[in-house]
Design an enzyme around this catalytic site. Structure first.
Site, short mmCIF file in Angstrom:
data_model
loop_
_atom_site.label_atom_id
_atom_site.label_comp_id
_atom_site.label_asym_id
_atom_site.label_seq_id
_atom_site.Cartn_x
_atom_site.Cartn_y
_atom_site.Cartn_z
N ARG A 134 0.80 -1.23 0.00
CA ARG A 134 0.00 0.00 0.00
C ARG A 134 0.82 1.27 0.00
NH1 ARG A 134 -4.60 -2.05 4.22
NH2 ARG A 134 -5.50 -3.47 2.69
N HIS B 218 -6.06 5.71 6.22
CA HIS B 218 -6.82 4.47 6.37
C HIS B 218 -6.55 3.73 7.67
CE1 HIS B 218 -8.70 0.73 5.32
NE2 HIS B 218 -7.57 0.07 5.30
C1 LIG Z 1 -12.88 0.59 5.20
C2 LIG Z 1 -11.90 -0.34 5.84
C3 LIG Z 1 -11.60 -1.55 5.24
C4 LIG Z 1 -10.69 -2.43 5.84
N1 LIG Z 1 -10.42 -3.63 5.22
C5 LIG Z 1 -9.59 -4.51 5.84
C6 LIG Z 1 -9.36 -5.80 5.28
O1 LIG Z 1 -9.90 -6.16 4.23
N2 LIG Z 1 -8.53 -6.64 5.93
C7 LIG Z 1 -7.93 -6.30 7.11
O2 LIG Z 1 -7.22 -7.12 7.67
N3 LIG Z 1 -8.15 -5.09 7.66
C8 LIG Z 1 -8.96 -4.20 7.06
N4 LIG Z 1 -9.18 -2.97 7.63
C9 LIG Z 1 -8.58 -2.66 8.94
C10 LIG Z 1 -9.36 -3.33 10.05
O3 LIG Z 1 -10.73 -3.38 9.72
C11 LIG Z 1 -9.24 -2.62 11.39
O4 LIG Z 1 -7.92 -2.31 11.64
C12 LIG Z 1 -9.72 -3.50 12.50
O5 LIG Z 1 -10.98 -4.01 12.22
C13 LIG Z 1 -9.73 -2.77 13.81
O6 LIG Z 1 -10.34 -3.58 14.79
P1 LIG Z 1 -10.34 -3.12 16.30
O7 LIG Z 1 -11.09 -4.18 17.04
O8 LIG Z 1 -8.95 -2.83 16.74
O9 LIG Z 1 -11.12 -1.73 16.32
P2 LIG Z 1 -12.60 -1.31 15.87
O10 LIG Z 1 -13.30 -2.35 15.12
O11 LIG Z 1 -12.50 0.05 15.28
O12 LIG Z 1 -13.37 -1.21 17.23
C14 LIG Z 1 -13.18 -0.16 18.12
C15 LIG Z 1 -14.15 -0.33 19.26
O13 LIG Z 1 -13.83 0.59 20.27
C16 LIG Z 1 -14.97 1.30 20.66
N5 LIG Z 1 -14.50 2.60 21.15
C17 LIG Z 1 -13.63 3.46 20.56
N6 LIG Z 1 -13.40 4.51 21.36
C18 LIG Z 1 -14.13 4.31 22.47
C19 LIG Z 1 -14.30 5.04 23.68
N7 LIG Z 1 -13.66 6.19 23.93
N8 LIG Z 1 -15.17 4.53 24.60
C20 LIG Z 1 -15.83 3.35 24.40
N9 LIG Z 1 -15.66 2.63 23.29
C21 LIG Z 1 -14.83 3.10 22.34
C22 LIG Z 1 -15.88 1.31 19.49
O14 LIG Z 1 -17.21 1.48 19.91
C23 LIG Z 1 -15.61 -0.08 18.91
O15 LIG Z 1 -16.40 -1.01 19.58
C24 LIG Z 1 -10.08 -2.08 7.05
C25 LIG Z 1 -10.38 -0.87 7.65
C26 LIG Z 1 -11.28 0.01 7.06
C27 LIG Z 1 -11.56 1.30 7.72
#
Ligand SMILES: Cc1cc2nc3c(=O)[nH]c(=O)nc-3n(C[C@H](O)[C@H](O)[C@H](O)COP(=O)(O)OP(=O)(O)OC[C@H]3O[C@@H](n4cnc5c(N)ncnc54)[C@H](O)[C@@H]3O)c2cc1C
Ligand code: FES
Lengths: 638, 252
Positions: free
Chosen positions: A331, A402
């Site tokens: 990327r 992203h």
């Molecule tokens: C459009 C897009 C496409 C993507 N495609 C891919 C892909 O194909 N393959 C891949 O591997 N990765 C992909 N990614 C990256 C990947 O999706 C993310 O990095 C990953 O899902 C993040 O997961 P997470 O559980 O760390 O956070 P998130 O799923 O963002 O969850 C964050 C959580 O924290 C909570 N939260 C945040 N702040 C607070 C707060 N202050 N108080 C209470 N709760 C809070 C939210 O409510 C949520 O529940 C993509 C990302 C995007 C944006």
């Protein structure tokens, strides 16, 4: 201070197994006496809360949306990696490990990456058992596709909605634990402070987003899985509510922030259409399996329709520059290449900020139906936003912020420098180095949540007595008072500019001066301008309504205030790192043909920053990186 | 960009302070809207004006703004999500409206979805249904290899068709009975079709059906408004599957 990641030593293949054996265990009968707070219920937090609840811990989980099913993990389209080697094309745990270290431009810890590659296979099995409908072939076997930065086909997918399906899997596991009573779920609740008692993380202060009530929750350990921070650029592929707030509040309470300057700009997003725009939409990287990137060779052709530009007048710049990876270059490289073409005055569409992603040769080779089967929903989404039919005319794409590789510093146990504070998923900094490969974030989130934290949190809890801090502890009262005062201040300014107006201005400073390319001068400009803008924010922002009700303006104002402080740190980190690596491209440090030039002699370390006060310079701590299995080399995809 | 023609629209928007406030329609003007604005970006513009006037902006749910999180939930001119086929309101673009149009904007209306504020409703009833049984009871770890049970492509595709549901609740909002049978049927069908979900199919369908009633959702009387309103085009054949699975379970 020299930081210690506490990585196990010995042959890398055995590190995780050995470490698991060495970790202390919590007696099954005692687990329910321990309370664990999990903030965030995306892939990382959802998987963690479900797994910890199932183990018998007493879990409280929080998210800001109305249901855990809506975390931004839901938006991931392309897929999730695993080293299953089902296609028999030469994949292995070692190769996934190697690709991830190299893809990260040698700025990640070997032991963490090894573990990720090792458990990747368990993740696929786990999701299948949950009923995740991954794509299958006619014989009923799991199907794979290719992604950037790899020459094997190791990406598992569920149409163009892999993140959705994985998240719904984790959400269903979480729902099962909520029913069983092991997890108590608090949706529409935002964490606004971390409670630290005697140097250990013992709780959080939250705001109920419906009633506005401020409350503290105490626990024996706190797990943050609150996602990434690229909304600091205002326009990004993240959801509107994604923020740095939870991480930043923990940072203010002493947690180190590592490598904030490592931000990923995704090459294939729909270009911005106007000033009013609120977010940018990603077109999955998987499209680069069948789409070819090009711009006109000659500037005279810019006004023409793409179909009127002859084949020989098209510059398929990725294929030209990177013959062995072609359109599947990683990327950071693909984004910079697109910017290069546009800076050269050959970008297409409004403002010359776009390149074509063309499917015509794949449609000719494979048929329109095959392309529809593979990417139908993405083409539909593209048409809904742009009113263009990408089966007939090439898509127009441009890079957009992203993903955040940086995040709170954690050791091998995913524990921050504050004992009892664990950080998972995109919110930590651990495995992607300076650049993340496609389909590895979903893998990391689920690895951390299902297969790492259930073990490593035990190692901490086994050495602490449960219930050390009570809800009426003076730190709890103090924390609530501070949050209350902070919110009251935001509400009382009653200035002239809206929160969005400020955020837009901050975002554009970040994008212009600290985006795809950065220089010493541009960063110094930001380090001067951001505090001034922040000052104006605190004098002139207008937030209507009160704190004792549902108030989306207040929510945004708080998140924006944190972005203001964080943005400065990000720029300082980028300014101190006098090298280019992965997503951090300092224009001064590039090779003759424009590739990123690392400086391993001076910067082969994790830079972790300690908060010293809003207007004070943060202090840098270093964790040296050692490469014993993959040799430090110039990263080449030619 | 600046060369776009702009539109001026009249918005008639439901405003309600909280669940106990009776609520009423208020009229606003949206100015300077281009065909490239999304519907929610159009509301952003209106809200920015309201804030500058010192008035409370219109509260509405939204997050991903790309049609996948299921957070956005508005009835536009009487139709959930505004009536463009397979499109959430966040993905609706203003090119489907004309200069001078009057647009009615309301929250989801259903007994099981009390209004929280303005256009925001409480959809926790949908979570209750999933918590009742919308999962396979597998443990973390200790599961079989992903290829141990082969799943023919047709079955995997069928399960995926059902699994695409984003849980927005438009099906409930469009149904004269406020039924959540499409939502429930999609999950029941997905898991009943897959070998991993078969073992618990009978228990699941009964538990989820009970939860559906307890959360205040109505029954299906075959209006099929749900399928038409669903931004993911989930088929009513999954309601038939729900009924079939339920009958099978009763016979057990
Ligand atoms: C459009 C897009 C496409 C993507 N495609 C891919 C892909 O194909 N393959 C891949 O591997 N990765 C992909 N990614 C990256 C990947 O999706 C993310 O990095 C990953 O899902 C993040 O997961 P997470 O559980 O760390 O956070 P998130 O799923 O963002 O969850 C964050 C959580 O924290 C909570 N939260 C945040 N702040 C607070 C707060 N202050 N108080 C209470 N709760 C809070 C939210 O409510 C949520 O529940 C993509 C990302 C995007 C944006
Ligand atoms: S805001 Fe996510 S689906 Fe509309």
């Amino acid at each position: 201070m020299i930081l210690d990641g506490k990585c196990p030593t010995g042959p890398i293949e055995q590190t995780w197994d050995k470490h698991r054996f060495d970790l202390k265990l919590v007696n099954p009968a005692n687990k329910r006496k321990y309370k664990v707070i999990v903030v965030g219920t995306g892939l990382a937090g959802g998987a963690a809360a479900a797994s910890l609840g199932e183990l018998g811990y007493n879990v409280e989980a929080f998210c800001y949306q109305d249901s855990p099913r809506r975390a931004h993990s839901i938006a991931a389209q392309g897929g999730i990696n695993a080293a299953k080697n089902y296609p028999n094309d030469g994949d292995s745990v070692y190769r996934l490990f190697y690709d991830t270290i190299k893809g990260g431009d040698f700025r990640a810890r070997e032991a963490d990456v090894w573990r990720l590659a090792q458990v990747s296979n368990n993740i696929i099995d786990q999701c299948v058992a949950q009923g995740v409908p991954f794509a299958r072939d006619y014989a009923g076997y799991l199907d794979n596709r290719s992604f950037g930065g790899a020459q094997v086909s190791r990406t598992f997918f569920a149409r163009g909605q892999t993140g959705q399906q994985l998240l719904l899997g984790a959400y269903s596991a979480l729902a099962r634990q909520i029913k069983a009573g092991t997890v108590k779920m608090f949706p529409r609740t935002e964490m606004l402070d971390l409670i630290v008692v005697d140097g250990e993380a013992k709780g959080i202060t939250v705001r109920d987003l419906v009633t506005g009530e401020l409350r503290t929750h105490v626990a024996d350990a706190v797990v943050l899985a609150t996602g990434g921070y690229v909304n600091v650029f205002y326009l990004s592929t993240n959801a509107m509510g994604c923020s740095v707030t939870a991480s930043w509040k923990a940072h203010r309470k002493g947690a180190f922030f590592a490598n904030p300057c490592y931000t990923q700009i995704h090459p294939t997003c729909i270009p911005q259409a106007g000033e009013y725009q609120s977010k940018l939409t990603l077109m999955s990287e998987s499209l680069r399996n069948d789409g070819r990137c090009w711009v006109p060779k000659k500037k005279e052709d810019l006004g023409k329709k793409p179909s009127e530009i002859a084949e020989e007048d098209r510059d398929y710049y990725l294929e030209r520059k990177y013959p062995s990876f072609g359109n599947l270059a990683p990327r950071d490289i693909a984004s910079r290449a697109a910017k290069e073409q546009c800076d050269d005055g050959r970008g297409v569409g409004p403002g010359g900020r776009g390149v074509y992603l063309d499917f015509s040769s794949s449609i000719k080779r494979l048929s329109e139906d095959t392309i529809r089967e593979r990417y139908g929903n993405l083409f539909e989404m593209y048409e809904r936003i742009t009113a263009d039919n990408a089966y007939k005319t090439p898509m127009r794409i441009y890079p957009a912020p992203h993903y955040s590789m940086g995040g709170l510093w954690v050791d091998y146990n995913c524990m921050s420098n504050i004992p009892g504070l664990f950080v998972l998923g995109e919110a930590n900094f651990s495995v992607h180095g300076a650049n993340r490969l496609g389909a590895s974030a979903l893998m990391q989130g689920l690895a951390d949540g299902y297969f790492v934290i259930p073990y490593t949190i035990g190692g901490y809890l086994a050495q602490t007595k449960p219930g050390k801090v009570a809800a009426d502890h003076p730190e709890c009262k103090k924390s609530i008072e501070e949050v209350q005062a902070y919110n009251n201040k935001l509400l009382s300014i009653n200035g002239k500019r809206t929160v969005t107006d400020f955020m837009r201005e901050l975002g554009s400073l970040m994008w212009e001066n600290c985006g795809m390319a950065r220089t010493k001068e541009s960063l110094e400009e930001n380090i001067k301008k951001i505090p001034a803008l922040r000052e104006e924010f605190w004098q002139n922002v207008k937030v209507t309504g009160s704190g004792a009700e549902l108030n989306q303006q207040l929510e945004n104002a708080g998140r924006t205030a944190d972005f203001f402080e964080f943005a400065e740190l990000l720029c300082r980190d980028a300014h101190h790192r006098n090298e280019s690596c992965g997503g951090h491209f300092r224009a001064e440090y590039q090779s003759e043909d424009g590739e990123a030039q690392r400086d391993d002699a001076n910067y082969c370390y994790v830079g972790a920053w300690e908060f010293k006060g809003v207007d004070k310079e943060p202090e840098l701590h270093k964790e040296p990186l050692k490469f014993e299995n993959v040799h430090l080399a110039v990263r080449s995809y030619k | 960009m600046s060369d776009h023609k702009t539109m001026t629209l009249t918005l008639i928007v439901w405003r309600q302070k909280g669940p106990n406030d009776p609520g009423k329609f208020e009229t606003y003007t949206a100015k300077g809207i281009t065909e490239h604005h999304s519907f929610l970006e159009m509301l952003d513009v209106v809200n920015e004006d309201l804030i500058k006037e010192g008035k409370d902006p219109i509260a509405f749910d939204h997050d991903c703004r790309e049609g996948i999180c299921g957070m956005c939930s508005q009835v536009v001119n009487g139709v959930p999500h505004g009536g463009q086929e397979r499109t959430t309101v966040c993905q609706l673009h203003m090119r489907t409206f004309k200069d001078g149009d009057t647009i009615y904007i309301e929250p989801w209306r259903a007994r099981a979805f009390p209004v929280t504020r303005d256009l925001i409703v409480d959809r926790s009833g949908l979570d209750n249904i999933i918590q009742a049984g919308g999962y396979t009871s597998c443990h973390t770890g200790g599961v079989a290899d992903g290829n141990a049970l082969l799943i023919p492509k047709e079955i995997a595709d069928y399960a995926m068709d059902a699994a695409e549901c984003i849980g927005c609740g438009a099906c409930v909002a469009s149904c004269p009975n406020s039924s959540a049978m499409l939502f429930t049927g999609a999950k029941v069908a997905q898991l009943a079709a897959l070998p991993q979900g078969k073992a618990e199919a009978a228990v699941r369908v009964c538990a989820m059906t009970d939860a559906l009633k307890e959360s205040g959702f109505g029954n299906c009387s075959n209006h099929y408004e749900c399928e038409a309103a669903c931004p993911k085009g989930i088929s009513v054949k999954f309601i038939a599957r729900l009924n079939r699975e339920y009958q099978k379970a009763l016979l057990k």
